[in-house]
Motif scaffolding. Sequence first.
Motif, PDB file in Angstrom:
ATOM      1  N   GLU A 360       0.818  -1.203   0.000  1.00  0.00           N
ATOM      2  CA  GLU A 360       0.000   0.000   0.000  1.00  0.00           C
ATOM      3  C   GLU A 360       0.854   1.256   0.000  1.00  0.00           C
ATOM      4  OE1 GLU A 360      -2.885   0.026   3.078  1.00  0.00           O
ATOM      5  OE2 GLU A 360      -3.877  -1.826   2.403  1.00  0.00           O
ATOM      6  N   ARG A 361       1.985   1.214   0.699  1.00  0.00           N
ATOM      7  CA  ARG A 361       2.860   2.384   0.783  1.00  0.00           C
ATOM      8  C   ARG A 361       4.142   2.136   0.002  1.00  0.00           C
ATOM      9  NH1 ARG A 361       3.967   4.071   6.753  1.00  0.00           N
ATOM     10  NH2 ARG A 361       4.893   1.976   6.742  1.00  0.00           N
ATOM     11  N   GLU A 362       4.639   3.208  -0.639  1.00  0.00           N
ATOM     12  CA  GLU A 362       5.858   3.085  -1.425  1.00  0.00           C
ATOM     13  C   GLU A 362       7.034   2.636  -0.582  1.00  0.00           C
ATOM     14  OE1 GLU A 362       6.437   3.188  -4.575  1.00  0.00           O
ATOM     15  OE2 GLU A 362       4.552   3.937  -5.367  1.00  0.00           O
ATOM     16  N   GLU A 363       7.139   3.158   0.638  1.00  0.00           N
ATOM     17  CA  GLU A 363       8.272   2.780   1.486  1.00  0.00           C
ATOM     18  C   GLU A 363       8.225   1.306   1.865  1.00  0.00           C
ATOM     19  OE1 GLU A 363       5.571   5.429   4.169  1.00  0.00           O
ATOM     20  OE2 GLU A 363       6.065   5.206   2.032  1.00  0.00           O
ATOM     21  N   ASP A 364       7.015   0.740   1.974  1.00  0.00           N
ATOM     22  CA  ASP A 364       6.901  -0.688   2.269  1.00  0.00           C
ATOM     23  C   ASP A 364       7.306  -1.533   1.065  1.00  0.00           C
ATOM     24  OD1 ASP A 364       6.008  -0.133   4.824  1.00  0.00           O
ATOM     25  OD2 ASP A 364       3.889  -0.203   4.262  1.00  0.00           O
ATOM     26  N   ALA A 365       6.988  -1.041  -0.141  1.00  0.00           N
ATOM     27  CA  ALA A 365       7.394  -1.752  -1.354  1.00  0.00           C
ATOM     28  C   ALA A 365       8.910  -1.780  -1.465  1.00  0.00           C
ATOM     29  CB  ALA A 365       6.782  -1.087  -2.573  1.00  0.00           C
ATOM     30  N   ARG A 366       9.551  -0.652  -1.204  1.00  0.00           N
ATOM     31  CA  ARG A 366      11.023  -0.609  -1.263  1.00  0.00           C
ATOM     32  C   ARG A 366      11.632  -1.525  -0.210  1.00  0.00           C
ATOM     33  NH1 ARG A 366      13.058   5.614  -2.052  1.00  0.00           N
ATOM     34  NH2 ARG A 366      11.334   6.363  -3.327  1.00  0.00           N
ATOM     35  N   ALA A 367      11.036  -1.535   0.981  1.00  0.00           N
ATOM     36  CA  ALA A 367      11.562  -2.387   2.051  1.00  0.00           C
ATOM     37  C   ALA A 367      11.459  -3.858   1.676  1.00  0.00           C
ATOM     38  CB  ALA A 367      10.810  -2.113   3.350  1.00  0.00           C
ATOM     39  N   ALA A 368      10.331  -4.253   1.084  1.00  0.00           N
ATOM     40  CA  ALA A 368      10.166  -5.652   0.670  1.00  0.00           C
ATOM     41  C   ALA A 368      11.153  -6.003  -0.435  1.00  0.00           C
ATOM     42  CB  ALA A 368       8.727  -5.882   0.207  1.00  0.00           C
ATOM     43  N   TYR A 369      11.327  -5.083  -1.362  1.00  0.00           N
ATOM     44  CA  TYR A 369      12.285  -5.281  -2.455  1.00  0.00           C
ATOM     45  C   TYR A 369      13.697  -5.483  -1.903  1.00  0.00           C
ATOM     46  CZ  TYR A 369      15.089  -4.040  -6.600  1.00  0.00           C
ATOM     47  OH  TYR A 369      16.002  -4.029  -7.629  1.00  0.00           O
ATOM     48  N   ASN A 370      14.093  -4.629  -0.975  1.00  0.00           N
ATOM     49  CA  ASN A 370      15.438  -4.734  -0.396  1.00  0.00           C
ATOM     50  C   ASN A 370      15.606  -6.000   0.437  1.00  0.00           C
ATOM     51  OD1 ASN A 370      16.410  -2.316  -1.505  1.00  0.00           O
ATOM     52  ND2 ASN A 370      15.553  -1.094   0.156  1.00  0.00           N
ATOM     53  N   ARG A 371      14.551  -6.417   1.139  1.00  0.00           N
ATOM     54  CA  ARG A 371      14.634  -7.659   1.921  1.00  0.00           C
ATOM     55  C   ARG A 371      14.839  -8.862   1.009  1.00  0.00           C
ATOM     56  NH1 ARG A 371      10.264  -5.613   4.810  1.00  0.00           N
ATOM     57  NH2 ARG A 371       8.836  -7.107   3.814  1.00  0.00           N
ATOM     58  N   ALA A 372      14.180  -8.853  -0.142  1.00  0.00           N
ATOM     59  CA  ALA A 372      14.348  -9.959  -1.089  1.00  0.00           C
ATOM     60  C   ALA A 372      15.804 -10.053  -1.542  1.00  0.00           C
ATOM     61  CB  ALA A 372      13.419  -9.774  -2.279  1.00  0.00           C
TER      62      ALA A 372
END
Length: 434
Positions: A360-372
């Motif tokens: 839902e939030r851009e910062e959460d998308a980036r965080a998930a991307y970086n965790r991957a």
Amino acid sequence: MRQDLEQILGPAGLDERPVRDLWPLAIMRERSGETAPRVLVARPSNRQQVVAILRWAATAQSGELVLDMGAFDRVLEIDETNLLCRVESGVNGLALEKQLNELGLTLGHFPSSLPGTTIGGLISTRSAGQESSRYGSIEDMVQGLAVVLPDGTFATPRPGPRSAVGPALHQLWLGAEGALGVILGADLRLHRLPAEVVGRAYAFGGLGEGLEAMRSIMQSGIRPLVLRLYDAEDTAFGGHDLAPGSCLMVVAAAGLNEVVQAEAGAIKRFAGSARDLGEEPWQSWRQHRFDLSAERMKALLQPAGSYLDTIEVAARWSVLSDLHARVKSAIAVGGLALCHFSHAYEQGCCAYFTFGGSAEREEDARAAYNRAWEGAMTAALEMGATISHHHGTGQVRARWVADEMGGWMHVWRALKEGIDPSAIMNPRAMGGSR
């Protein structure tokens, strides 16, 4: 700065433009409203201008300059007797392949990005293509390079199909990502187009059976034109009407008719009890092999909160199954986690993962991307796999380069400082800057 360069290139040879960065994280940043940085771009049209730019850079004030080598776009020679061609670094990969095909020849280098590639880019990133199991990767195709060193020295391709006069120093530029000088052109080894190609697909009951078949094929001495195995999720994602848990393998043999028929028969034996799906999946794959374009990637990343990327690692056969499981677990945070195996060798294989999701939030998308990425790189390093088989280093892998290189990082830094003491070339290549 600009005035000096205009004296070298003329006003038409210089412009300023926004950075066109296709790194998914950069696209996500732009989507969030961050302004793309602008860079000064120089477009040299001959060797003398490249030399002049590098010599100027050694005394220039700080700042970044991008070289656009698009003017170096000539195929200088195609030698049909000795199966060699000499090309400039800005030659488009697909255009070269089409020109060679008209003469019954092939370079044999088919990355999925081929329509948008240049020879210099393929060399600088140490590229591999879809037919690498037969023809090798770019380092196997480059016989010699024409390079301008950071001090303006010009190094030309050395003679002969092979030389024992010292190490093959041109290989240092394959994967250097612009850190050691400017590639002007290359001498490339060619092949004659195969007289016949026979491709089929097989469905295996599980990933382990498919990997064992791949290993057996490669270690038998067969060099298939294409050999790709899709895990169960990637097989299902491709829309194949197979039993749940099935893994699709696409494989093709190429060469003289009698050799192809023998190899195709041997491949069928190595497939064992796998279901023979015939030629259609192979023909479909071949027809769509270049469909994943940069524009399609950008379109998929347009929706707010979305992320998508690929990670290709490589390891020995003995750890591939475990590596697959660990990386899949790490990248599945967003739901989409696919893998296929290609670029096979007698010793191991590349595992190519695709992952994506949304938040839902851009910062959460980036965080998930970086965790991957964090999870995938950690798994690869802990299991003795390389963190990149053929996509190079770039920015996304920069922080893990030293972990893979170990003591060789000292060699790389010493080499970089020796060739480029003024540090005028790409400062972020191979994960470091000075």
